[in-house]
Design a protein around this motif. Structure first.
Motif, PDB file in Angstrom:
ATOM      1  N   VAL A 136       2.611   4.731  -8.830  1.00  0.00           N
ATOM      2  CA  VAL A 136       1.486   4.080  -9.511  1.00  0.00           C
ATOM      3  C   VAL A 136       1.676   4.170 -11.022  1.00  0.00           C
ATOM      4  N   LYS A 137       2.135   5.337 -11.483  1.00  0.00           N
ATOM      5  CA  LYS A 137       2.406   5.486 -12.921  1.00  0.00           C
ATOM      6  C   LYS A 137       3.421   4.457 -13.398  1.00  0.00           C
ATOM      7  N   GLU A 155       1.874   1.297 -13.980  1.00  0.00           N
ATOM      8  CA  GLU A 155       1.059   1.332 -15.198  1.00  0.00           C
ATOM      9  C   GLU A 155       1.952   1.256 -16.444  1.00  0.00           C
ATOM     10  N   THR A 211      -4.408   6.415  -6.535  1.00  0.00           N
ATOM     11  CA  THR A 211      -3.400   6.847  -5.571  1.00  0.00           C
ATOM     12  C   THR A 211      -4.037   7.164  -4.217  1.00  0.00           C
ATOM     13  N   GLY A 225      -4.571   3.960  -2.603  1.00  0.00           N
ATOM     14  CA  GLY A 225      -3.274   3.499  -2.098  1.00  0.00           C
ATOM     15  C   GLY A 225      -2.913   4.166  -0.781  1.00  0.00           C
ATOM     16  N   LYS A 226      -3.164   5.463  -0.679  1.00  0.00           N
ATOM     17  CA  LYS A 226      -2.867   6.167   0.568  1.00  0.00           C
ATOM     18  C   LYS A 226      -3.674   5.592   1.724  1.00  0.00           C
ATOM     19  N   LEU A 272      -4.661   2.644   2.013  1.00  0.00           N
ATOM     20  CA  LEU A 272      -4.173   1.293   2.292  1.00  0.00           C
ATOM     21  C   LEU A 272      -2.689   1.279   2.644  1.00  0.00           C
ATOM     22  N   SER A 273      -2.145   2.437   3.033  1.00  0.00           N
ATOM     23  CA  SER A 273      -0.718   2.522   3.355  1.00  0.00           C
ATOM     24  C   SER A 273      -0.475   2.581   4.859  1.00  0.00           C
ATOM     25  N   GLY A 326       0.821  -1.213   0.000  1.00  0.00           N
ATOM     26  CA  GLY A 326       0.000   0.000   0.000  1.00  0.00           C
ATOM     27  C   GLY A 326       0.852   1.259   0.000  1.00  0.00           C
ATOM     28  N   LEU A 347       2.125   2.020  -3.326  1.00  0.00           N
ATOM     29  CA  LEU A 347       1.058   2.449  -4.235  1.00  0.00           C
ATOM     30  C   LEU A 347       0.356   3.712  -3.743  1.00  0.00           C
ATOM     31  N   SER A 348       1.004   4.454  -2.829  1.00  0.00           N
ATOM     32  CA  SER A 348       0.387   5.657  -2.271  1.00  0.00           C
ATOM     33  C   SER A 348       0.987   6.926  -2.878  1.00  0.00           C
ATOM     34  N   ASN A 349       1.684   6.784  -3.970  1.00  0.00           N
ATOM     35  CA  ASN A 349       2.370   7.916  -4.602  1.00  0.00           C
ATOM     36  C   ASN A 349       2.129   7.851  -6.107  1.00  0.00           C
ATOM     37  N   GLN A 350       1.756   8.988  -6.664  1.00  0.00           N
ATOM     38  CA  GLN A 350       1.305   9.018  -8.047  1.00  0.00           C
ATOM     39  C   GLN A 350       2.371   8.524  -9.029  1.00  0.00           C
TER      40      GLN A 350
END
Lengths: 102, 102
Positions: free
Chosen positions: A19-20, A23, B7, B10-11, B13-14, A10, A13-16
């Motif tokens: 996540v990019k 992708e 995102t 994700g936050k 779930l962090s 998590g 995946l908490s930072n744009q």
DNA sequence: TTTATATATCGCTAATTATAGATATGTTTA
DNA sequence: TAAACATATCTATAATTAGCGATATATAAA
């Protein structure tokens, strides 16, 4: 998949930008220099390519990728002086199973 | 599901407590006062129960739940003075689809 | 063996998030 | 209406994370 690992995923995946990166790595051939063939395509993409596309410093991107590899989101393969990163679909699938019900 | 929403999810779930809340809400009847029937069970669990189990302050848990509802991870239903929260499986499924390949 | 290149790691400051207490809001009950 | 209660929001500080430059490490090329 336990609580601790799921939380580490998590965090990744908490930072744009991160996540990019996840992708982009779905379609390396499309997202990185689509006009030239990628080397070691089966092992993903090297740090420099990801760094250029993300437009963040080398040290930042290297740290991102290292952490994403540590929690199993990415698989790293070294070829000479290059580190290649690709998605680890197994971990992603396990994570989805963990957060889903049932 | 777009990058921004993913995102935000994700936050949410962090953080270990928030991931725990998502897990607890998979089985409210088992995880909250298993010896007595829950009120409005179809709408989930009230803030106080979650707060007691998480052992964090009321304001902290309220903020967690509000944010988790804002990004669609939870569904909130008000009954009188109580707010009930349950998992939003649709959003979770969409998120899993987003991070998975393809 | 020196030099160049790619990546990793360290050390630092800025930005963000965690968390709580105080207080506001909304609802029920006396 | 007033008091009690559940939840939400505000404000402030502590803790964590973001991001970078500098430097270390590893490999390849000259």
């Amino acid at each position: 998949m336990d609580l601790k690992l799921a939380t580490e995923i998590g965090k990744c995946l908490s930072n744009q930008t991160r996540v990019k990166i996840m992708e982009w790595l779905k379609e390396p051939a499309l997202n990185f220099y689509p006009d030239e063939p990628l080397k070691h395509a089966q092992d993903g993409v090297c740090v420099t390519y990801i760094q250029e596309k993300a437009k963040l410093s080398q040290s930042t991107i290297s740290t991102y990728l290292t952490n994403m590899e540590k929690c199993g989101l990415l698989i790293m393969t070294r070829h000479g002086k290059w580190s290649y990163f690709k998605r680890n679909e197994d971990t992603i699938a396990n994570y989805c199973k963990f957060i889903s019900n049932p």
